[in-house]
Motif scaffolding. Structure first.
Motif, mmCIF file in Angstrom:
data_model
loop_
_atom_site.group_PDB
_atom_site.id
_atom_site.type_symbol
_atom_site.label_atom_id
_atom_site.label_comp_id
_atom_site.label_asym_id
_atom_site.label_seq_id
_atom_site.Cartn_x
_atom_site.Cartn_y
_atom_site.Cartn_z
ATOM 1 N N LEU A 116 0.828 -1.205 0.000
ATOM 2 C CA LEU A 116 0.000 0.000 0.000
ATOM 3 C C LEU A 116 0.864 1.257 0.000
ATOM 4 C CD1 LEU A 116 -2.764 -1.129 2.505
ATOM 5 C CD2 LEU A 116 -3.152 -0.477 0.113
ATOM 6 N N GLY A 117 1.980 1.216 0.730
ATOM 7 C CA GLY A 117 2.883 2.356 0.737
ATOM 8 C C GLY A 117 3.492 2.598 -0.630
ATOM 9 N N ALA A 118 3.931 1.510 -1.289
ATOM 10 C CA ALA A 118 4.475 1.641 -2.634
ATOM 11 C C ALA A 118 3.412 2.178 -3.587
ATOM 12 C CB ALA A 118 4.993 0.287 -3.122
ATOM 13 N N ALA A 119 2.176 1.692 -3.421
ATOM 14 C CA ALA A 119 1.079 2.169 -4.271
ATOM 15 C C ALA A 119 0.860 3.663 -4.077
ATOM 16 C CB ALA A 119 -0.196 1.396 -3.941
ATOM 17 N N ARG A 120 0.922 4.105 -2.836
ATOM 18 C CA ARG A 120 0.705 5.535 -2.553
ATOM 19 C C ARG A 120 1.794 6.386 -3.204
ATOM 20 N NH1 ARG A 120 -0.888 7.959 3.427
ATOM 21 N NH2 ARG A 120 -0.526 10.156 2.943
ATOM 22 N N LEU A 135 -1.188 -4.253 -8.603
ATOM 23 C CA LEU A 135 -1.009 -4.477 -7.172
ATOM 24 C C LEU A 135 -1.726 -5.769 -6.801
ATOM 25 C CD1 LEU A 135 -2.017 -0.841 -6.165
ATOM 26 C CD2 LEU A 135 0.324 -1.676 -6.573
ATOM 27 N N PHE A 136 -0.959 -6.811 -6.492
ATOM 28 C CA PHE A 136 -1.526 -8.108 -6.162
ATOM 29 C C PHE A 136 -1.614 -8.274 -4.649
ATOM 30 C CE2 PHE A 136 0.373 -10.268 -10.217
ATOM 31 C CZ PHE A 136 -0.541 -9.578 -11.007
ATOM 32 N N PHE A 137 -2.816 -8.154 -4.107
ATOM 33 C CA PHE A 137 -3.056 -8.485 -2.704
ATOM 34 C C PHE A 137 -3.575 -9.922 -2.693
ATOM 35 C CE2 PHE A 137 -3.214 -3.906 -2.929
ATOM 36 C CZ PHE A 137 -2.537 -3.507 -1.787
ATOM 37 N N MET A 385 11.533 0.528 -1.433
ATOM 38 C CA MET A 385 12.183 -0.436 -2.317
ATOM 39 C C MET A 385 11.246 -0.882 -3.427
ATOM 40 S SD MET A 385 15.389 -1.154 -1.935
ATOM 41 C CE MET A 385 15.301 -2.599 -3.011
ATOM 42 N N GLN A 386 10.000 -1.186 -3.090
ATOM 43 C CA GLN A 386 9.076 -1.660 -4.117
ATOM 44 C C GLN A 386 8.709 -0.551 -5.101
ATOM 45 O OE1 GLN A 386 9.389 -4.639 -4.503
ATOM 46 N NE2 GLN A 386 7.524 -5.707 -3.866
ATOM 47 N N ALA A 387 8.595 0.669 -4.601
ATOM 48 C CA ALA A 387 8.338 1.791 -5.508
ATOM 49 C C ALA A 387 9.534 2.007 -6.433
ATOM 50 C CB ALA A 387 8.041 3.054 -4.703
ATOM 51 N N LEU A 388 10.739 1.957 -5.866
ATOM 52 C CA LEU A 388 11.950 2.171 -6.660
ATOM 53 C C LEU A 388 12.152 1.053 -7.680
ATOM 54 C CD1 LEU A 388 14.220 4.268 -6.838
ATOM 55 C CD2 LEU A 388 15.563 2.835 -5.285
#
Length: 400
Positions: A116-120, A135-137, A385-388
């Motif tokens: 969720l943080g990366a999504a934001r 985004l796979f939850f 890390m996931q956003a990057l």
């Protein structure tokens, strides 16, 4: 990386850390077992609604969100698993589980929060993205496995996923660090069941029957020779008998004993070799003692094999974001299993470890332990890390 640099990603991750902690603690207090993640699903959808990110449900309790960039390009998927474990939480912390006998003891609350943080972060920069982010939850990682059902429902298509990234918390790695593994990262698994049959008789006259308990004891001992004497010692395999049940009274020879366990292997050829030998050893050992053994298997998860080019990308991003000294390269694979393997089996993927250990705050217990907890500052690391990873991949694969 378009106009977005690692400094901006890191700064934003730090700015949303209080929110990440709040989100994680909410998930932690209301853990749900695989395929029962109904409240969790509602919460995730609420957060996505607040961000304006469209989504669809998948595999019952799962969710697939979609961030569409301003320009065409590749599609990256990020995965976070949702389910908890049937464990009674030991520590009486303020955000302790409110559901007796259930606990996020494997860190999936953190995985969802990092996603969720990366999504934001990514949604904030979507006007600069060339490509898409899925985004796979994912539900049920700890039980029946939610990855395959999601794949069968088509989550890797429309738009087609080009790369997938996932992470898992590790209490062996200090917070502020990550761990990467090239190639094979996790084992495959198979559930094992053996029914040992003998013949009832009086316990005072053992010669009048065939004691299934004695036969089962010899079968268990003989099974241990498969790894020690049949499998090449340069290759890994594990055979564990975790449960044994049988008998009806203390003075009656047992007619039937059930053994259940797990098999873990790293290579397909060893996997088949071990299963064949278990069949032979169990049957022939039982027969030698006057009984019989019936062996059945239930296939578990496949091996998780990372794609080295994507591991390179994660490693490089970790070194740039956290510093080279904060990136650990793991040499040996893990004999545990992880159904992220199915995503990485279908498209190039990289799975890495997020350090959450902090000895000063007592965050030292392993996953699946009733005292497990994590240094919540690591949530910002995971989100960044996931956003990057996503931003760099999309930039390097941007259509010219």
């Amino acid at each position: 990386m378009s106009q977005v640099g690692k400094e901006q990603v890191w700064q934003q991750a730090q700015e949303i850390l209080p929110w990440l902690i709040e989100v994680r603690r909410d998930f932690h207090q209301y853990p749900e077992i695989g395929l029962e993640e109904f409240r969790t699903q509602e919460q995730v959808m609420r957060y996505l609604d607040e961000m304006g990110i469209p989504y669809t449900k998948s595999a019952g309790t799962g969710i697939v969100g979609l961030i569409q960039g301003a320009r065409p390009g590749a599609t990256v998927a990020l995965r976070g698993d949702m389910d908890a474990l049937p464990i009674l939480e030991a520590e009486d912390r303020e955000y302790r589980s409110k559901i007796p006998g259930k606990m996020h003891a494997c860190g999936h609350d953190a995985h969802m929060t990092c996603l969720l943080g990366a999504a934001r972060i990514l949604n904030h920069y979507k006007a600069e993205l060339a490509g898409n982010v899925k985004l796979f939850f994912q539900p049920a990682e700890e039980t029946v496995g939610g990855a395959l059902p999601m794949i069968k429902e088509g989550v890797l298509e429309n738009p087609k996923v080009d790369a997938v990234f996932g992470l898992h918390v590790s209490s062996e790695i200090p917070a502020g660090h990550i761990g990467v593994k090239y190639g094979q990262m996790n084992a495959s698994s198979d559930d094992l069941s053996i029914i040992v049959r003998g013949e009832n008789g009086h316990g005072a006259y053992p010669h009048s029957g065939r004691d299934a308990i004695v036969i089962a004891a010899h079968v268990i001992t003989a099974l241990q020779t498969i790894v020690s004497r049949n499998v090449d010692p340069r290759r890994a395999a594990v055979i564990t008998i975790g449960m044994i049940s049988g008998g009806t009274a203390n003075n009656i020879l047992a007619q039937e004993v059930k053994l259940t366990g797990t098999i873990r292997t790293l290579e397909p050829s060893v996997r088949e070799q071990v299963k064949e030998r278990i069949q032979e050893v169990a049957a022939l050992t039982a027969r030698a003692l006057g009984g019989e053994a019936e062996v059945t298997y239930e296939e578990g998860y496949t091996s998780l094999i990372n794609h080295d080019a994507l591991v390179d990308l994660v490693k490089r991003n970790g070194e740039e974001l956290l510093g080279e000294q904060h990136v650990r390269i793991n040499e040996l694979p893990n004999m545990g299993v992880e159904d992220f393997a199915y995503f990485a089996e279908n498209v190039p993927g990289a799975f890495f470890h997020l350090g959450v250990r902090n000895e000063e705050t007592g965050c030292v217990y392993p996953v699946h332990h009733p005292n497990f907890d994590l240094d919540e500052r690591s949530l910002a690391v995971g989100a960044a890390m996931q956003a990057l990873n996503t931003l760099v991949y999309l930039k390097e694969n941007e259509q010219r």
